[in-house]
Design an enzyme around this catalytic site. Structure first.
Site, PDB file in Angstrom:
ATOM      1  N   HIS A 253       0.841  -1.208   0.000  1.00 28.24           N
ATOM      2  CA  HIS A 253       0.000   0.000   0.000  1.00 28.24           C
ATOM      3  C   HIS A 253       0.872   1.253   0.000  1.00 28.24           C
ATOM      4  CE1 HIS A 253      -3.240   2.713   1.492  1.00 28.24           C
ATOM      5  NE2 HIS A 253      -2.241   3.249   2.181  1.00 28.24           N
ATOM      6  N   GLU A 254       1.877   1.302   0.865  1.00 28.70           N
ATOM      7  CA  GLU A 254       2.725   2.490   0.938  1.00 28.70           C
ATOM      8  C   GLU A 254       3.526   2.689  -0.344  1.00 28.70           C
ATOM      9  OE1 GLU A 254       2.377   4.665   3.184  1.00 28.70           O
ATOM     10  OE2 GLU A 254       1.020   3.434   4.365  1.00 28.70           O
ATOM     11  N   ASP A 337      -4.584   1.231  -1.947  1.00 24.55           N
ATOM     12  CA  ASP A 337      -5.075  -0.101  -1.569  1.00 24.55           C
ATOM     13  C   ASP A 337      -5.061  -1.038  -2.764  1.00 24.55           C
ATOM     14  OD1 ASP A 337      -5.522   0.782   1.002  1.00 24.55           O
ATOM     15  OD2 ASP A 337      -7.700   0.966   0.788  1.00 24.55           O
TER      16      ASP A 337
END
Length: 410
Positions: A253-254, A337
């Protein structure tokens, strides 16, 4: 974690996760988050009330008078006014800050610090503000004097420069004032993170772990910095409280934030909002001063004593802009996401992380509620996205029924 087979159904798989949060834990999560809805207007009201006190009792006027006694230079007068405004404003807002930042967090079991440790960090944040805020204010008032008609446009550019400098310096000089950052240890987990990054040409030479467990037990990670200081950091809670699939899901996600250039997207939108807010302020503030400036001791907009007037206008603008800023962040988070699910390929790890975030985020809001108050997708939205991805991308997917109590087990 136990698994049950059968024909895979997205809603059934989603429900299997959501139903693990029930009873007092769910009630507390909902109560904490819903209570936060009221903090938004109340926080704005507190801010406006404090600035009104500065004006009604001519406190800002007194600050400017003191500055004029100390120097004839306009920038020094402005700096003195801004510095005193920052100090006294911090003190006046302290009861509200202590309630929202300490007592309320303690009430819901979301803060592990003592009051002394929490207050010391608050003072550190205040010291940073005391350095930066007067400089920003001096620059804005210099622009008001030199370009009275379109100062708001120039001020937007100046604030953009200050913001960029803060983004560059933040990871190196500011964040370490609050937490210790160390390179993630070499090992199989780091190797897997580096492998995921490598698939997308994401630099992963430096992955940092910071000791946020001294403050609270929330799991988190972030992309911070700009240019040479950009980095991915994860807190020690993520390593200690979650499983490898969850960690990989979060790191994916990051990486999505980095790859999708969300730092620049957010920066651009913030600049547009600042420009609009300052433009409205440039019209509203002179009107307020023309009507009430005499009783406030404010001569005109270029008078540093008008600082609380500008602050009121900006605070009200950003209150009404809250749904816009929430939507910006929520859309970016949703995009990250989707990227993270594709990158890490850990849909159940992602779902478990989404459920862990229910410690402080309502898990199943209504559609309008999520649109107005959520700056991240809700847990239900995230779990459903993960299960949809699982159906579309995993061969022979199975409905996973998490063991009861798994949220506290690791």
């Amino acid at each position: 974690m136990a698994a049950a087979s059968g024909s895979f159904d997205v809603e059934t798989a989603t429900r299997a996760y959501l139903d693990t949060l029930e009873g007092p834990a769910r009630e507390q999560s909902d109560a904490y988050f819903e209570g936060g809805y009221w903090l938004i207007p109340l926080g704005t009201l507190v801010s406006v009330l404090i600035d009104w006190i500065f004006l009604r009792f001519r406190i800002a006027h007194a600050f400017r008078r003191l500055g004029e006694r100390l120097s004839k230079r306009l920038w020094i007068v402005t700096w003195v006014t801004a510095a005193l405004y920052t100090v006294v404003g911090f003190v006046m807002a302290l009861p509200w800050s202590i309630y929202t930042g300490f007592f309320r967090e303690k009430q819901y079991g979301l803060l592990d610090q003592s009051f002394g440790a929490w207050f010391a960090e608050s003072l550190t944040g205040f010291a940073i503000s005391l350095v930066m805020m007067p400089l920003v204010i001096v620059a804005i008032y210099a622009l008001i004097r030199r370009a009275p008609k379109n100062w708001w446009l120039w001020a937007t550019g100046v604030l953009g420069i200050f913001l960029m400098v803060a983004m560059v310096l933040g990871p190196v000089f500011i964040s370490p004032l609050f937490n210790d950052y160390d390179e993630m240890e070499q090992g199989p987990l780091r190797d897997k993170i580096v492998d995921i990054a490598g698939k997308y040409d994401i630099p992963a030479d430096h992955i940092y772990v910071f000791d946020q467990s001294k403050q609270h037990k929330r799991i988190s990670a972030n992309v911070s910095g700009l240019g040479p200081t950009i980095r991915i950091s994860l807190n020690d809670n993520l390593l200690e409280r979650t499983s490898e699939p969850e960690i990989l899901a979060v790191m994916g996600h990051e990486m999505g934030h980095y790859k999708l250039r969300h730092i620049w997207v957010n920066f651009g939108v913030i600049m547009l909002l600042l420009a609009l807010g300052l433009f409205i302020t440039s019209r509203a503030a002179p009107w307020l001063i023309s009507r009430y400036g005499g009783r406030w001791g404010v001569r005109d907009l270029a008078d540093p004593a008008s600082l609380p007037v500008l602050a009121i206008c900006i605070a009200v603008f950003f209150f009404f802009a809250t749904p816009v800023t929430n939507t910006l962040i929520r859309v970016n988070e949703s995009q990250a996401d989707a990227f993270g699910l594709e990158a890490a390929r850990e849909p159940d790890g992602f779902a478990k992380v989404a459920m862990r975030l229910s410690e402080y985020r309502k898990i199943e809001p209504g559609a309008l509620e999520e649109a107005l108050f959520f700056d991240h997708p809700s847990g239900a939205t995230r779990v459903r996205m993960a299960m949809q991805w699982k159906q579309d991308n995993v061969e022979n997917p199975q409905v996973v029924v998490p063991e009861q109590g798994y949220l506290d087990a690791e």
